[in-house]
Write a protein that holds these residues in place. Structure first.
Motif, PDB file in Angstrom:
ATOM      1  N   PRO A 231       0.818  -1.205   0.000  1.00 55.54           N
ATOM      2  CA  PRO A 231       0.000   0.000   0.000  1.00 55.54           C
ATOM      3  C   PRO A 231       0.856   1.261   0.000  1.00 55.54           C
ATOM      4  N   ALA A 232       0.249   2.364  -0.382  1.00 52.92           N
ATOM      5  CA  ALA A 232       0.964   3.642  -0.438  1.00 52.92           C
ATOM      6  C   ALA A 232       1.425   4.058   0.947  1.00 52.92           C
ATOM      7  N   GLY A 233       2.561   4.746   0.990  1.00 48.36           N
ATOM      8  CA  GLY A 233       3.036   5.289   2.254  1.00 48.36           C
ATOM      9  C   GLY A 233       2.077   6.336   2.785  1.00 48.36           C
ATOM     10  N   GLY A 238      -1.347   8.162  -5.401  1.00 45.76           N
ATOM     11  CA  GLY A 238      -1.038   7.154  -6.395  1.00 45.76           C
ATOM     12  C   GLY A 238       0.357   7.322  -6.954  1.00 45.76           C
ATOM     13  N   VAL A 239       0.908   6.237  -7.485  1.00 46.11           N
ATOM     14  CA  VAL A 239       2.274   6.308  -7.988  1.00 46.11           C
ATOM     15  C   VAL A 239       2.404   7.258  -9.174  1.00 46.11           C
ATOM     16  N   MET A 240       1.321   7.462  -9.915  1.00 48.47           N
ATOM     17  CA  MET A 240       1.369   8.332 -11.090  1.00 48.47           C
ATOM     18  C   MET A 240       1.028   9.789 -10.759  1.00 48.47           C
ATOM     19  N   ALA A 241       0.627  10.056  -9.532  1.00 45.85           N
ATOM     20  CA  ALA A 241       0.170  11.403  -9.160  1.00 45.85           C
ATOM     21  C   ALA A 241       1.233  12.446  -9.468  1.00 45.85           C
ATOM     22  N   ALA A 253      -1.200  15.734  -4.642  1.00 49.96           N
ATOM     23  CA  ALA A 253      -0.378  14.538  -4.470  1.00 49.96           C
ATOM     24  C   ALA A 253       0.761  14.489  -5.479  1.00 49.96           C
ATOM     25  N   VAL A 254       1.912  13.997  -5.028  1.00 52.80           N
ATOM     26  CA  VAL A 254       3.059  13.727  -5.905  1.00 52.80           C
ATOM     27  C   VAL A 254       3.500  12.296  -5.629  1.00 52.80           C
ATOM     28  N   GLY A 255       3.406  11.432  -6.660  1.00 53.89           N
ATOM     29  CA  GLY A 255       3.669  10.021  -6.475  1.00 53.89           C
ATOM     30  C   GLY A 255       5.056   9.573  -6.874  1.00 53.89           C
ATOM     31  N   ALA A 256       5.309   8.287  -6.627  1.00 56.60           N
ATOM     32  CA  ALA A 256       6.644   7.721  -6.793  1.00 56.60           C
ATOM     33  C   ALA A 256       7.155   7.795  -8.226  1.00 56.60           C
TER      34      ALA A 256
END
Length: 297
Positions: A231-233, A238-241, A253-256
């Motif tokens: 799950p997300a930290g 989201g990873v694409m955010a 949001a800023v994702g991985a």
């Protein structure tokens, strides 16, 4: 012209395959990894490298310092610089576990989103960084503090280790870093009180902040998470955010993967800078941040 040689040093059992791949793709002619390297071995290794080539070929010889310890990597970088015997020198670059370029990329992306979508800067903001005992958090904490933010490192195992890290940062960089307990849900919620920016750099696949935790932070503007494994930290990021709302007031949001895209280009760009320079240079996470800012826009 002399061939480009990269000596890759790590105190660990293995050199990171990621970093080796990046170095080869950057265009070095020869890449040699060294593992189990101790701090006291840096000086003789550097001097072996500088004295084997003419001073004019110093910029064609580079040393990369890896590992997983930010403070040790910086100590090794300092030892390498002190080993030079003018006019003999070479290029230096440290990025332990890719964490310096990751931390630089995360802060650069957050700064860009904050500026472009909230019309503000990092200066004066409360920035809480989870995964506070890791190298990404170390790097990010220094960078946001240098930008004028009130940085707080939250430790998953309490305050002892993060307080020691904050003291080390103060001694090395002259900036003040706060610290907080992040060991329980209640402590984490207390740590983010009043935060405008949350950075999560904890272990992969571990949820650190829940949606309920985030609801308790009404002034939150940006949340960034480098974890790409569910799950997300930070729940909901989201990873694409890439600067989109994720259901918490004004928070974006800023994702991985958005961070990772800048990180990849930054690390590759710094390796290529070693190849392009005509005079020996030394690069750490502050240089990574300058390049990441250009890439993030």
């Amino acid at each position: 012209m002399a061939r480009s040689i990269l000596h890759m040093l790590s105190p660990l059992k293995h050199m990171s395959p990621f970093d080796v791949n990046m170095a080869v793709d950057a265009g070095f002619d020869v890449v040699i990894p060294y593992t189990g390297v101790m701090l006291e071995e840096i000086r003789p290794l550097v001097q072996d490298a500088i004295f084997s080539r003419a001073p004019g070929d110093g910029s064609r010889t580079s040393i990369f310092i890896g590992g997983k310890n930010g403070g040790l990597a910086l100590d090794m970088l300092d030892a390498a610089q002190k080993a030079f015997v003018p006019p003999f020198a070479l290029n230096l670059f440290t990025d332990p576990a890719g964490s310096f370029t990751t931390g630089a990329a995360m802060v650069a992306k957050v700064r860009a989103v904050l500026r472009d979508k909230h019309g503000g800067e990092l200066a004066g903001r409360k920035v809480v960084i989870f995964g506070g005992t890791g190298v990404v958090a170390y790097c990010a904490g220094v960078l946001v503090a240098l930008e004028g933010s009130h940085a707080v490192l939250a430790g998953h195992d309490g305050t002892k280790r993060v307080s020691d890290i904050a003291a080390g940062i103060k001694q090395r960089f002259g900036v003040d870093i706060g610290y907080a307990d992040g060991s329980t849900p209640e402590a984490r919620r207390a740590a983010v009180a009043g935060a405008e920016i949350v950075l999560s750099s904890g272990p992969a696949g571990v949820n650190i902040l829940s949606a309920a935790d985030l609801e308790s932070v009404p002034g939150l503007l940006v949340a960034a998470d480098v974890n790409a494994v569910p799950p997300a930290g930070v729940e909901g990021v989201g990873v694409m955010a890439n600067g989109e709302p994720f259901g918490h007031g004004k928070a974006l949001a800023v994702g991985a993967l958005a961070i990772g895209n800048v990180k990849y280009k930054t690390e590759l760009g710094l390796f290529r800078r070693l190849l392009a320079t005509e005079k020996p240079i030394s690069l750490d996470f502050r240089d990574a941040y300058k390049l990441a800012l250009e890439i993030a826009g």
